[in-house]
Design a protein around this motif. Sequence first.
Motif: not given
Length: 208
Positions: A25-39
Amino acid sequence: MLFFTRHHFKKLQQAIIDGDLTLLKKQFGKLDHASLQQERFSFQDMTLNAQELAIQAGQPKVLEHLLSAGLALESSTASPLLYQALRQQEQSLALLTVLLQAGAPFEYPEAETDYALLACFKYCSEDKLMLHLSRLNEYGADLNRADAEENTALILALKSNQQALVQMLINSGAALPENLAEGICSDELRQYAKRCSEDLRIRQMMLG
């Protein structure tokens, strides 16, 4: 900026593998949704998206968090997420349940086995098969869906000589064909299936 982003993704990967929801949850708050989906993450010689990584790591609670946070029910490979979950030796039922709760479909026209219920016979061990079929049935899978060779779940259970599974499927609504092909199973199992089907018919008739 790129250095810090990679650093956060590295921590996110470890959080997913370890099932560390606090760090996740901590790292989620530091990354944008699009990047999370594409990584894409490297894990055991595979390249996976975050959802697949949670499945391969056997982390159903992490998978649930990823999906509830808005990541899509999409795989980065030809294998659907549901089938990837079925392949897991550990936590397969819990992973399957999370995906079904999130609305994962049963049909996959591009896959070799195009219906999740039938894919269980390919990916699940015999001792876990009934649980997985029951869970799919609970979420609305069609017990009478047939493959290209006209095999339904019940036919596959008969062919594999699984008496308890035959009984469960019939009692759950799987239709027993009136004319079973010769040699599909033993005569003993054939007669047992017919008795199960007749018993169910009588119970339903008595209940009105």
